[in-house]
Design a protein around this motif. Structure first.
Motif, PDB file in Angstrom:
ATOM      1  N   PRO A 133     -35.028   1.119  51.662  1.00 40.10           N
ATOM      2  CA  PRO A 133     -35.750   1.687  50.516  1.00 40.10           C
ATOM      3  C   PRO A 133     -37.140   1.083  50.309  1.00 40.10           C
ATOM      4  O   PRO A 133     -37.993   1.719  49.711  1.00 40.10           O
ATOM      5  N   ASP A 134     -37.392  -0.121  50.817  1.00 38.40           N
ATOM      6  CA  ASP A 134     -38.684  -0.767  50.588  1.00 38.40           C
ATOM      7  C   ASP A 134     -39.764  -0.349  51.589  1.00 38.40           C
ATOM      8  O   ASP A 134     -40.908  -0.783  51.479  1.00 38.40           O
ATOM      9  N   VAL A 135     -39.431   0.499  52.559  1.00 37.79           N
ATOM     10  CA  VAL A 135     -40.433   0.976  53.519  1.00 37.79           C
ATOM     11  C   VAL A 135     -41.313   2.004  52.814  1.00 37.79           C
ATOM     12  O   VAL A 135     -40.818   2.895  52.123  1.00 37.79           O
ATOM     13  N   GLY A 136     -42.616   1.890  52.996  1.00 39.57           N
ATOM     14  CA  GLY A 136     -43.569   2.765  52.319  1.00 39.57           C
ATOM     15  C   GLY A 136     -43.436   4.222  52.730  1.00 39.57           C
ATOM     16  O   GLY A 136     -43.145   4.541  53.884  1.00 39.57           O
ATOM     17  N   GLN A 137     -43.679   5.101  51.779  1.00 35.89           N
ATOM     18  CA  GLN A 137     -43.546   6.531  52.052  1.00 35.89           C
ATOM     19  C   GLN A 137     -44.586   7.023  53.047  1.00 35.89           C
ATOM     20  O   GLN A 137     -44.323   7.963  53.786  1.00 35.89           O
ATOM     21  N   ARG A 138     -45.760   6.415  53.088  1.00 36.70           N
ATOM     22  CA  ARG A 138     -46.778   6.853  54.053  1.00 36.70           C
ATOM     23  C   ARG A 138     -46.271   6.635  55.478  1.00 36.70           C
ATOM     24  O   ARG A 138     -46.399   7.503  56.341  1.00 36.70           O
ATOM     25  N   GLU A 139     -45.666   5.484  55.738  1.00 34.76           N
ATOM     26  CA  GLU A 139     -45.117   5.199  57.069  1.00 34.76           C
ATOM     27  C   GLU A 139     -43.999   6.178  57.420  1.00 34.76           C
ATOM     28  O   GLU A 139     -43.936   6.696  58.530  1.00 34.76           O
ATOM     29  N   VAL A 140     -43.139   6.444  56.456  1.00 37.59           N
ATOM     30  CA  VAL A 140     -42.028   7.375  56.683  1.00 37.59           C
ATOM     31  C   VAL A 140     -42.563   8.792  56.910  1.00 37.59           C
ATOM     32  O   VAL A 140     -42.118   9.498  57.820  1.00 37.59           O
ATOM     33  N   ALA A 141     -43.533   9.221  56.104  1.00 38.48           N
ATOM     34  CA  ALA A 141     -44.115  10.567  56.251  1.00 38.48           C
ATOM     35  C   ALA A 141     -44.765  10.722  57.621  1.00 38.48           C
ATOM     36  O   ALA A 141     -44.597  11.760  58.278  1.00 38.48           O
ATOM     37  N   ASP A 142     -45.490   9.690  58.066  1.00 38.62           N
ATOM     38  CA  ASP A 142     -46.120   9.745  59.395  1.00 38.62           C
ATOM     39  C   ASP A 142     -45.067   9.865  60.491  1.00 38.62           C
ATOM     40  O   ASP A 142     -45.232  10.626  61.444  1.00 38.62           O
ATOM     41  N   ARG A 143     -43.979   9.103  60.378  1.00 40.82           N
ATOM     42  CA  ARG A 143     -42.911   9.140  61.384  1.00 40.82           C
ATOM     43  C   ARG A 143     -42.248  10.508  61.433  1.00 40.82           C
ATOM     44  O   ARG A 143     -41.988  11.052  62.503  1.00 40.82           O
ATOM     45  N   LEU A 144     -41.967  11.091  60.256  1.00 37.95           N
ATOM     46  CA  LEU A 144     -41.330  12.405  60.209  1.00 37.95           C
ATOM     47  C   LEU A 144     -42.244  13.488  60.777  1.00 37.95           C
ATOM     48  O   LEU A 144     -41.796  14.346  61.545  1.00 37.95           O
ATOM     49  N   ALA A 145     -43.513  13.457  60.405  1.00 36.67           N
ATOM     50  CA  ALA A 145     -44.463  14.460  60.903  1.00 36.67           C
ATOM     51  C   ALA A 145     -44.624  14.339  62.419  1.00 36.67           C
ATOM     52  O   ALA A 145     -44.678  15.348  63.128  1.00 36.67           O
ATOM     53  N   TYR A 146     -44.688  13.105  62.916  1.00 37.68           N
ATOM     54  CA  TYR A 146     -44.798  12.900  64.367  1.00 37.68           C
ATOM     55  C   TYR A 146     -43.597  13.510  65.082  1.00 37.68           C
ATOM     56  O   TYR A 146     -43.743  14.207  66.087  1.00 37.68           O
ATOM     57  N   ALA A 147     -42.398  13.264  64.565  1.00 36.21           N
ATOM     58  CA  ALA A 147     -41.187  13.809  65.194  1.00 36.21           C
ATOM     59  C   ALA A 147     -41.197  15.337  65.167  1.00 36.21           C
ATOM     60  O   ALA A 147     -40.834  15.984  66.154  1.00 36.21           O
ATOM     61  N   LEU A 148     -41.639  15.918  64.057  1.00 35.20           N
ATOM     62  CA  LEU A 148     -41.662  17.379  63.955  1.00 35.20           C
ATOM     63  C   LEU A 148     -42.592  18.021  64.974  1.00 35.20           C
ATOM     64  O   LEU A 148     -42.263  19.042  65.568  1.00 35.20           O
ATOM     65  N   PHE A 149     -43.765  17.432  65.178  1.00 38.44           N
ATOM     66  CA  PHE A 149     -44.774  18.067  66.022  1.00 38.44           C
ATOM     67  C   PHE A 149     -44.851  17.483  67.421  1.00 38.44           C
ATOM     68  O   PHE A 149     -45.733  17.861  68.194  1.00 38.44           O
ATOM     69  N   ARG A 150     -43.925  16.601  67.776  1.00 32.40           N
ATOM     70  CA  ARG A 150     -43.905  16.054  69.126  1.00 32.40           C
ATOM     71  C   ARG A 150     -43.588  17.179  70.111  1.00 32.40           C
ATOM     72  O   ARG A 150     -42.657  17.949  69.906  1.00 32.40           O
ATOM     73  N   ASP A 151     -44.385  17.301  71.156  1.00 29.04           N
ATOM     74  CA  ASP A 151     -44.220  18.344  72.181  1.00 29.04           C
ATOM     75  C   ASP A 151     -44.206  19.740  71.549  1.00 29.04           C
ATOM     76  O   ASP A 151     -43.407  20.595  71.919  1.00 29.04           O
ATOM     77  N   PHE A 152     -45.092  19.968  70.606  1.00 27.98           N
ATOM     78  CA  PHE A 152     -45.176  21.238  69.879  1.00 27.98           C
ATOM     79  C   PHE A 152     -45.269  22.418  70.828  1.00 27.98           C
ATOM     80  O   PHE A 152     -45.974  22.340  71.825  1.00 27.98           O
ATOM     81  N   PRO A 153     -44.585  23.503  70.631  1.00 28.11           N
ATOM     82  CA  PRO A 153     -43.746  23.819  69.482  1.00 28.11           C
ATOM     83  C   PRO A 153     -42.322  23.294  69.605  1.00 28.11           C
ATOM     84  O   PRO A 153     -41.534  23.436  68.687  1.00 28.11           O
ATOM     85  N   GLY A 154     -41.986  22.672  70.737  1.00 30.02           N
ATOM     86  CA  GLY A 154     -40.639  22.142  70.921  1.00 30.02           C
ATOM     87  C   GLY A 154     -39.752  23.153  71.610  1.00 30.02           C
ATOM     88  O   GLY A 154     -40.207  24.187  72.094  1.00 30.02           O
ATOM     89  N   VAL A 155     -38.476  22.851  71.658  1.00 32.72           N
ATOM     90  CA  VAL A 155     -37.487  23.774  72.220  1.00 32.72           C
ATOM     91  C   VAL A 155     -36.774  24.424  71.038  1.00 32.72           C
ATOM     92  O   VAL A 155     -36.247  23.740  70.161  1.00 32.72           O
ATOM     93  N   ASN A 156     -36.790  25.738  71.019  1.00 33.43           N
ATOM     94  CA  ASN A 156     -36.264  26.499  69.894  1.00 33.43           C
ATOM     95  C   ASN A 156     -34.809  26.139  69.585  1.00 33.43           C
ATOM     96  O   ASN A 156     -33.939  26.297  70.437  1.00 33.43           O
TER      97      ASN A 156
END
Length: 189
Positions: free
Chosen positions: A159-182
């Motif tokens: 819970p003490d991890v900053g939201q900016r770090e978490v948001a960056d990690r989530l966005a990176y995972a979403l757009f990695r190898d865009f558009p991804g495999v359906n």
């Protein structure tokens, strides 16, 4: 040879422990066509205050890396985000660090002989702790048209991890190898 048998367990004990502390993040993406044309893109809404801005900034940065240009009223695409961050009590967790020793074998030599080994495991860490589960969903639509791409990602962290770090990690995972495999879920560390 016997000296080596004694030194090997000692060497294992003195090796520095390197644990990968990055949490596991999963992402699933869906789209109508593999060829999502790049173009100008703008957020569908600027509502939500400072917290929402953290997630919009992370998504915008990843979209820029993928070749989408920030746009305004004339953008070809608009994107919308949804996010949640929940603190959940965790059950007793497994130790985060452990050392194992063991060995055995047989040898020849002048006198011959054999040896039998055993194992010792020492666990460090563990205990009870809360976890923050954060989810991010992004949808890209043609302005005034249909959805061309959407994805969702989830990660669990302290819970003490900053939201900016978490948001960056989530966005990176979403757009990695865009558009991804359906429809395929990937795991990103």
């Amino acid at each position: 040879m016997k000296t080596l048998a004694y030194l090997l367990p000692l060497a294992v004990l003195t090796m520095p422990a390197v644990a990968d502390a990055r949490p596991r993040t999963t992402a699933t993406r869906f789209f109508l066509t593999q060829d999502v044309q790049r173009g100008a893109i703008a957020p569908a809404s600027l509502d939500g205050g400072l917290e929402a801005q953290i997630y919009r900034d992370a998504v915008s940065a990843e979209l820029s890396r993928q070749g989408f240009a920030p746009g305004a009223d004339t953008a070809r695409y608009v994107y919308s985000i949804e996010y949640t961050r929940d603190i959940q009590p965790s059950a007793k967790r497994k130790p985060s660090f452990s050392i194992g020793l063991g060995g055995g074998g047989s040898g020849g030599g002048y006198y011959g002989g054999s040896s039998v080994g055993g194992g010792v495991g020492i666990g460090f860490g563990g205990g009870r702790s809360d976890a923050a589960v954060t989810r991010l969903s992004v949808q890209i639509r043609e302005r005034g048209g249909s959805t061309v791409w959407e994805g969702r990602a989830e990660t669990e962290d302290r819970p003490d991890v900053g939201q900016r770090e978490v948001a960056d990690r989530l966005a990176y995972a979403l757009f990695r190898d865009f558009p991804g495999v359906n429809g395929r879920t990937i795991t990103v560390k």
